[in-house]
Write a protein that holds these residues in place. Sequence first.
Motif, PDB file in Angstrom:
ATOM      1  N   GLU A 198      -5.891  -3.870  15.581  1.00 12.39           N
ATOM      2  CA  GLU A 198      -6.831  -3.709  15.272  1.00 12.39           C
ATOM      3  C   GLU A 198      -7.795  -2.687  14.701  1.00 12.39           C
ATOM      4  OE1 GLU A 198     -10.065  -6.834  17.592  1.00 12.39           O
ATOM      5  OE2 GLU A 198      -8.763  -7.259  15.936  1.00 12.39           O
ATOM      6  N   ASN A 199      -7.729  -1.745  15.905  1.00 14.75           N
ATOM      7  CA  ASN A 199      -8.401  -0.932  16.212  1.00 14.75           C
ATOM      8  C   ASN A 199      -7.846   0.173  15.705  1.00 14.75           C
ATOM      9  OD1 ASN A 199     -10.482  -1.355  18.193  1.00 14.75           O
ATOM     10  ND2 ASN A 199      -9.003  -2.228  19.674  1.00 14.75           N
ATOM     11  N   ASP A 200      -7.057   0.348  14.976  1.00 13.08           N
ATOM     12  CA  ASP A 200      -6.180   1.502  14.244  1.00 13.08           C
ATOM     13  C   ASP A 200      -6.730   1.953  13.109  1.00 13.08           C
ATOM     14  OD1 ASP A 200      -4.848   3.489  13.247  1.00 13.08           O
ATOM     15  OD2 ASP A 200      -2.977   3.091  14.804  1.00 13.08           O
ATOM     16  N   ASN A 201      -7.959   2.598  12.300  1.00 11.12           N
ATOM     17  CA  ASN A 201      -8.307   2.872  10.948  1.00 11.12           C
ATOM     18  C   ASN A 201      -6.778   3.239  10.162  1.00 11.12           C
ATOM     19  OD1 ASN A 201     -11.421   2.935  10.615  1.00 11.12           O
ATOM     20  ND2 ASN A 201     -11.024   4.894  12.568  1.00 11.12           N
ATOM     21  N   ALA A 202      -5.791   4.120  10.551  1.00 13.28           N
ATOM     22  CA  ALA A 202      -4.803   4.383   9.189  1.00 13.28           C
ATOM     23  C   ALA A 202      -4.004   2.272   9.001  1.00 13.28           C
ATOM     24  CB  ALA A 202      -4.244   5.102   9.474  1.00 13.28           C
ATOM     25  N   GLY A 221     -13.374   0.664  12.124  1.00 11.63           N
ATOM     26  CA  GLY A 221     -14.047   0.839  10.825  1.00 11.63           C
ATOM     27  C   GLY A 221     -14.065   1.059   9.512  1.00 11.63           C
ATOM     28  N   SER A 222     -12.795   0.742   8.887  1.00  9.30           N
ATOM     29  CA  SER A 222     -12.386   0.527   8.246  1.00  9.30           C
ATOM     30  C   SER A 222     -12.527  -0.452   8.011  1.00  9.30           C
ATOM     31  CB  SER A 222     -10.566   1.700   8.047  1.00  9.30           C
ATOM     32  OG  SER A 222      -9.885   0.466   8.837  1.00  9.30           O
ATOM     33  N   ILE A 223     -12.217  -1.137   8.441  1.00  8.36           N
ATOM     34  CA  ILE A 223     -12.226  -2.707   8.078  1.00  8.36           C
ATOM     35  C   ILE A 223     -13.387  -3.046   7.176  1.00  8.36           C
ATOM     36  CG2 ILE A 223     -12.577  -5.022   9.061  1.00  8.36           C
ATOM     37  CD1 ILE A 223     -10.791  -4.466  11.171  1.00  8.36           C
ATOM     38  N   ALA A 224     -14.378  -3.007   7.508  1.00  3.15           N
ATOM     39  CA  ALA A 224     -16.128  -2.795   6.764  1.00  3.15           C
ATOM     40  C   ALA A 224     -15.631  -1.922   6.085  1.00  3.15           C
ATOM     41  CB  ALA A 224     -16.966  -2.781   7.922  1.00  3.15           C
ATOM     42  N   ARG A 225     -14.875  -0.674   6.025  1.00  6.38           N
ATOM     43  CA  ARG A 225     -14.909   0.326   4.706  1.00  6.38           C
ATOM     44  C   ARG A 225     -14.391  -0.082   3.380  1.00  6.38           C
ATOM     45  NH1 ARG A 225     -15.313   3.965   8.997  1.00  6.38           N
ATOM     46  NH2 ARG A 225     -13.321   4.137   8.740  1.00  6.38           N
ATOM     47  N   GLY A 277       0.852  -1.736  -0.028  1.00  7.81           N
ATOM     48  CA  GLY A 277       0.440   0.264  -0.121  1.00  7.81           C
ATOM     49  C   GLY A 277       0.872   1.107  -0.011  1.00  7.81           C
ATOM     50  N   ASP A 278       2.009   1.492  -0.642  1.00  7.33           N
ATOM     51  CA  ASP A 278       2.482   2.517  -0.568  1.00  7.33           C
ATOM     52  C   ASP A 278       1.982   3.250  -1.545  1.00  7.33           C
ATOM     53  OD1 ASP A 278       4.982   4.300  -0.931  1.00  7.33           O
ATOM     54  OD2 ASP A 278       6.416   2.708  -1.792  1.00  7.33           O
ATOM     55  N   THR A 279       2.226   4.664  -0.917  1.00  9.97           N
ATOM     56  CA  THR A 279       1.272   5.463  -2.134  1.00  9.97           C
ATOM     57  C   THR A 279       2.258   6.070  -3.342  1.00  9.97           C
ATOM     58  OG1 THR A 279       2.542   7.859  -0.386  1.00  9.97           O
ATOM     59  CG2 THR A 279       0.281   6.419  -0.099  1.00  9.97           C
ATOM     60  N   SER A 280       3.437   5.715  -2.718  1.00  5.94           N
ATOM     61  CA  SER A 280       4.697   5.820  -4.139  1.00  5.94           C
ATOM     62  C   SER A 280       4.166   5.010  -5.092  1.00  5.94           C
ATOM     63  CB  SER A 280       6.126   5.975  -4.236  1.00  5.94           C
ATOM     64  OG  SER A 280       6.193   4.675  -3.087  1.00  5.94           O
ATOM     65  N   ALA A 281       3.625   4.310  -4.789  1.00  6.43           N
ATOM     66  CA  ALA A 281       3.024   3.393  -6.055  1.00  6.43           C
ATOM     67  C   ALA A 281       1.617   3.324  -6.680  1.00  6.43           C
ATOM     68  CB  ALA A 281       2.458   2.053  -5.414  1.00  6.43           C
ATOM     69  N   VAL A 282       1.120   4.976  -6.318  1.00 11.03           N
ATOM     70  CA  VAL A 282       0.396   5.330  -7.112  1.00 11.03           C
ATOM     71  C   VAL A 282      -0.325   5.454  -8.708  1.00 11.03           C
ATOM     72  CG1 VAL A 282      -2.196   6.556  -7.120  1.00 11.03           C
ATOM     73  CG2 VAL A 282      -1.380   6.124  -5.243  1.00 11.03           C
ATOM     74  N   ALA A 297      -4.353  -0.403   5.906  1.00  9.21           N
ATOM     75  CA  ALA A 297      -3.117  -0.278   5.408  1.00  9.21           C
ATOM     76  C   ALA A 297      -3.131  -1.902   5.060  1.00  9.21           C
ATOM     77  CB  ALA A 297      -1.709  -0.036   5.998  1.00  9.21           C
ATOM     78  N   ILE A 298      -3.396  -2.729   6.097  1.00  9.19           N
ATOM     79  CA  ILE A 298      -4.057  -4.071   6.124  1.00  9.19           C
ATOM     80  C   ILE A 298      -4.688  -4.161   4.975  1.00  9.19           C
ATOM     81  CG2 ILE A 298      -4.750  -6.356   6.811  1.00  9.19           C
ATOM     82  CD1 ILE A 298      -1.897  -5.269   8.414  1.00  9.19           C
ATOM     83  N   TYR A 299      -5.300  -3.738   4.916  1.00 10.22           N
ATOM     84  CA  TYR A 299      -6.506  -4.296   3.333  1.00 10.22           C
ATOM     85  C   TYR A 299      -6.350  -3.797   2.373  1.00 10.22           C
ATOM     86  CZ  TYR A 299     -10.204  -6.665   5.485  1.00 10.22           C
ATOM     87  OH  TYR A 299     -10.712  -6.855   6.358  1.00 10.22           O
ATOM     88  N   ASN A 300      -5.159  -2.819   2.097  1.00  9.45           N
ATOM     89  CA  ASN A 300      -5.016  -2.334   0.322  1.00  9.45           C
ATOM     90  C   ASN A 300      -3.472  -3.434   0.320  1.00  9.45           C
ATOM     91  OD1 ASN A 300      -5.566  -0.013   0.756  1.00  9.45           O
ATOM     92  ND2 ASN A 300      -3.938   1.730   1.635  1.00  9.45           N
TER      93      ASN A 300
END
Length: 361
Positions: free
Chosen positions: A178-182, A226-230, A27-32, A186-189
């Motif tokens: 798992e409570n950390d949104n950011a 919440g990002s886990i569901a989103r 999920g590195d932003t340099s890869a966008v 990154a995990i889901y990225n």
Amino acid sequence: MPRTTQKPIVDSYATMQSNSDDVDLGGDTSAVPSQIVTLASFIANHPKQSTPVIDGLLRCGETMNVIAASKIGKTWLVHGMARCVATGSDWLGYPTRRGRVLIVDAELHPSELVQRLQAVAPEYATVADFPIDVMSLRGRMVNINQLAERLRTDVAPGRYAVIVVDALYRFLPKGCSENDNAAMMAIYNCLDGIAGRTGAAIVVVHHSSKGDQSGKSITDMGSGAGSIARATDTHLAIRPHEEEGLAVLQAVCRSFSPPDDISIRFDFPRWELASREPRLATRQTTGDEKQKRLDTEADDAIRTALNGKSLSVSQLRTATGMGPDRIRRALSRLKTISKRLKNRSTGKKSERFRLPKQQDG
């Protein structure tokens, strides 16, 4: 079951993604990608949606969360799903497109995993090269980034229709909450990167939060941020049914119309459809629980007082010490039989109540 030649489930999607340097498993932003294209060009490059793996729920390259409370049967559910995809059979009423499945398991001991898969997919013994592969990682302390790198090097694009990751919390890097949104984003990225490179649909097993879930929406059930569901494309949950022994399967999807709730039953070793209305169990408040206890006490007292007798409300008040309204509610719940009888001493008639025969004695 005869051996058949299998056509890879993933078409141009995996090939397109595997040839792109823009996919980054971390999920590195340099890869966008920096390229801006016209709408017409964008549409021309993506003329159709990705192929469904489970039609109505999940497509190639998408991610799915499977959510339920601990020990409800999430792993049995995804093992059944894996078998259906591997054999091309319907899964709980949803058509599947046949393809190979990889189960990455860090939850079960290898011997337990073997027993479960043998029970769920007995066909493996009669079909050469049965299309389910296993990566058993219990106790190996492999995090999601290490898993992504392993899959990057070992899995050819298009080999798998589905990759199951069981369970999410086992693959969190050290210090990751798992409570950390950011952090979970990154995990889901990373999971999206795995899906993008392999072309497979990624099915992630995750536990629900603690406490009563009946009042929560499906997207609020999972434990943690919440990002886990989103972040996921399909969020699927096993929820308690109002009828004991049943469950309700609910899902929300990004690329399909909202699916209907269905009732399911665990009939070892698989979850099966149940021909019942999918009615969720309702939450009982403290007040509800107290009233239920009081009603039970009243019913028991009236049942004891009426055992072999016909009594009036006045006589029941003397026998039980309860007020007339509470007595009449209990008489109604017990479906008592009433009859007006003459009092021998006064000559006046009064209503007497007795229990139905099946309750008397």
